[in-house]
Motif scaffolding. Sequence first.
Motif, PDB file in Angstrom:
ATOM      1  N   LEU A  32      -8.014  -5.033  -4.014  1.00  0.00           N
ATOM      2  CA  LEU A  32      -8.842  -3.923  -3.544  1.00  0.00           C
ATOM      3  C   LEU A  32      -9.146  -4.105  -2.064  1.00  0.00           C
ATOM      4  O   LEU A  32      -9.305  -5.220  -1.586  1.00  0.00           O
ATOM      5  N   VAL A  33      -9.248  -3.007  -1.390  1.00  0.00           N
ATOM      6  CA  VAL A  33      -9.718  -3.055   0.001  1.00  0.00           C
ATOM      7  C   VAL A  33     -11.100  -2.411   0.014  1.00  0.00           C
ATOM      8  O   VAL A  33     -11.287  -1.330  -0.534  1.00  0.00           O
ATOM      9  N   ALA A  34     -12.057  -3.118   0.590  1.00  0.00           N
ATOM     10  CA  ALA A  34     -13.427  -2.601   0.568  1.00  0.00           C
ATOM     11  C   ALA A  34     -14.068  -2.726   1.943  1.00  0.00           C
ATOM     12  O   ALA A  34     -13.905  -3.723   2.630  1.00  0.00           O
ATOM     13  N   ALA A  94      -4.036   3.419  -2.613  1.00  0.00           N
ATOM     14  CA  ALA A  94      -3.995   3.953  -1.257  1.00  0.00           C
ATOM     15  C   ALA A  94      -3.658   2.826  -0.300  1.00  0.00           C
ATOM     16  O   ALA A  94      -3.888   1.656  -0.586  1.00  0.00           O
ATOM     17  N   ASN A  95      -3.098   3.202   0.794  1.00  0.00           N
ATOM     18  CA  ASN A  95      -2.696   2.228   1.784  1.00  0.00           C
ATOM     19  C   ASN A  95      -3.691   2.247   2.948  1.00  0.00           C
ATOM     20  O   ASN A  95      -3.843   3.255   3.621  1.00  0.00           O
ATOM     21  N   LEU A  96      -4.381   1.131   3.135  1.00  0.00           N
ATOM     22  CA  LEU A  96      -5.376   1.089   4.193  1.00  0.00           C
ATOM     23  C   LEU A  96      -4.949   0.116   5.277  1.00  0.00           C
ATOM     24  O   LEU A  96      -4.966  -1.092   5.074  1.00  0.00           O
ATOM     25  N   SER A 138      -4.616  -0.738  -1.632  1.00  0.00           N
ATOM     26  CA  SER A 138      -5.834  -0.889  -2.411  1.00  0.00           C
ATOM     27  C   SER A 138      -5.615  -0.240  -3.758  1.00  0.00           C
ATOM     28  O   SER A 138      -5.326   0.944  -3.856  1.00  0.00           O
ATOM     29  N   GLN A 139      -5.748  -1.051  -4.820  1.00  0.00           N
ATOM     30  CA  GLN A 139      -5.460  -0.545  -6.154  1.00  0.00           C
ATOM     31  C   GLN A 139      -6.749  -0.293  -6.905  1.00  0.00           C
ATOM     32  O   GLN A 139      -7.002  -0.895  -7.942  1.00  0.00           O
TER      33      GLN A 139
END
Length: 670
Positions: A607-609, A634-636, A641-642
């Motif tokens: 995850l990206v947070a 999504a690609n950050l 980020s899953q």
Amino acid sequence: MVSGSDMHGTPITVKAEAEGVAPEALAKRFNAQHIQDLRALHIDFGAPGQPYGPWGLFTSTATPNHASTAQDIFRVLLKKGHIGKRSMRAPYDPKAKRFLPDRYVEGTCPHCAFPDARGDQCDNCGKTLDPQELKNPRSKLSGAAPEYRDTEHYFLQLPHFQAQLQAWSEAQAAKVPWRSNTINFTRNWLTEGLKERAITRDIAYGVRLPPEVEQHDPQFADKRIYVWFEAVIGYLSAAKEWSQRQGQPDEWQRWWLDPHARHFYFLGKDNIPFHTIIWPAMILGYAEGTGQPYQLPYDVPANEFMNFSGSKLSKSRGNLITVQDITQRFQADAVRYYLASNMPDTRDADFAWEEFVRKTNEELVAALGNFGHRTLTFAHKQWGQVPDPRKHRPSGDEAQKLEESYLKPIRAELAAVTRHLDACRFKDGMKGVMQVAMHANRMFNDLQPWKTLKVDPDRCARDIHECLRVAKTLSLAMAPFLPQAAEQLWHQLGEPGSVHAQPWPDDVATIAAGQALREPRVLFAKIDPDTVKDLLEPGEPKMTQPHAPAQPAAPPMTPSPTPDRITLAEFQRVQLRVGVVRSVEPHPKADKLYVLKVDIGGEERQLVAGLRAHVTPEELLGRHVVVVANLEPANLRGVESQGMLLAAELDGKVVPLTTQGDIGPGAKVR
RNA sequence: AGCGGGGUGGGGUAGCACGGAUAUCCCGACGGGCUCAUAACCCGUAGAUCCAUGGUUCAAAUCCAUGCCCCGCUACCA
């Protein structure tokens, strides 16, 4: 002194759109607020509390006068060829029959396939876009597919002025001299090379083009002069409006066409190039076209920024003080003293409540206020009037001591304040005034009038007379900084009229013996430190408004629609799971992001947070968190980020959601 | 990450573009004085490796290089 509210700024358009109100109405509200704020701080233009007076005007750029002044400049620059027309391709909505600003075009992002990307930028992958790149573009207004049509716009030919501006700014910077930030920002722009800039837009809100331009080329009836071109013209149009109101319509020429007139522009550092490049370029072109010697800026003293408790002022972070807030609680002069003596003249400064209280109590009250008060109460009690110094025959030594030890240093300090004000060093000026007060206190102390009163009343009368002269001098010297207290002191000294009508002192003032003194009152109130205690709580909104009616003039901004409801079935489409944070890494290419590995029950998700500003890795590691498990990836900034980690946010504070008791990863949240 | 600003005694600051000898001012601490004044005023004392390292120089807080840290703008906040 002229100033005013910019009525056409981009923030106004954006905010009006967000609130669903007409930009004109919003701009009017801001303008009213500005006027109220000026009044609250006792910044006046020659008539107390009024935005207009014999010394100046605070107006806005929404006046007919401003529009015609702006159009005139446009016209002249156009005739001289400093403004040129050329066409560019821009998106056009055939249904709504108008050109679209970039952000009004939406479509599928060519980089990440996000379906709702805006024409200026994709909210998903963050890439800056050109509307033409979008796939399946549509208009935000009508949904129709935009066509690309040629649209004509006017461009200001800044390159025409490159050499002139370079020579002028260097000369001016050396001569005045300019502050280093002013010349540095200017040089940066000039060395990059000036480029032509579009000064019209396909928008409906703003100053219209000159009528003959619209007539000659009707498409321009639907375009407006872009704000950055027109707003700076406000300086000239305000001067004209002021002369009109004064009943001397040509008076502005004394300020604008006389080569001896010096123009000072006060602004924040982010505004420098507009005042040292763009506006001067316009003036040069206008002067050339009209054959009139319109004056270029003399000095552009730009301030750095004032932060609040270490970081920038921000409403959402609860990091905000408004003029209303602070003037409701504290004397305007106390606020002015703090700001003046802590001004971001040459570097960013910080507003801290503790400092504000300290400076008010230990400096303003203790030094300046105290001298006025002790002198006045003493004199008032003994004589009720300015005592006559002439009965005392001082020895030569004594007279010399008075002169050398007290009056001379005060005179020198006064001269220093004058120099500082001339050079726009207001912080130093304020400090100088404080120094005068300190000299004055020393003088009072050394002369010991409370003792001489008993043994040599004539001598005492002479000494107090001298102290009263100094008090009067102080009243004059503090007038620009602390207008209200200065006026009070002036009045208590029994002086007629207003201190603000007096010329600036170049020496210790004289005062008439026998002049009746008025009942002395304290000039500055001490602040109880407890008053600001509730303003200091970290993380809380710093300024609650118990007695502040929020924007009296403001109508409710958003009609509250019935809240959107969703069905249970809809809610259940969101799969929430408990996860355990297994690892926390900073995102390699983004400062605010973490890359987390989260175990959501037999499956590890990346995850990206955006938590880096709020939570440390240690605080996150091993925590049970709540994750949206079925969010499309999504690609950050290059990292996938899953899913999404849930967090609660209030006023800029962000806290991840966690479970209270331990429950295995993978547990469903319902 | 790019661009700007900054790191000076306990707190807040000046000085830095044009290097110079005891580093400015306000507050606080400590000691003393005074009692007219809003427990206010005055005098004195202590307290600074001027972010770090290296360099230039007879001499560096000031110039140069590198690094660390802070703040802002911009991007990123699924």
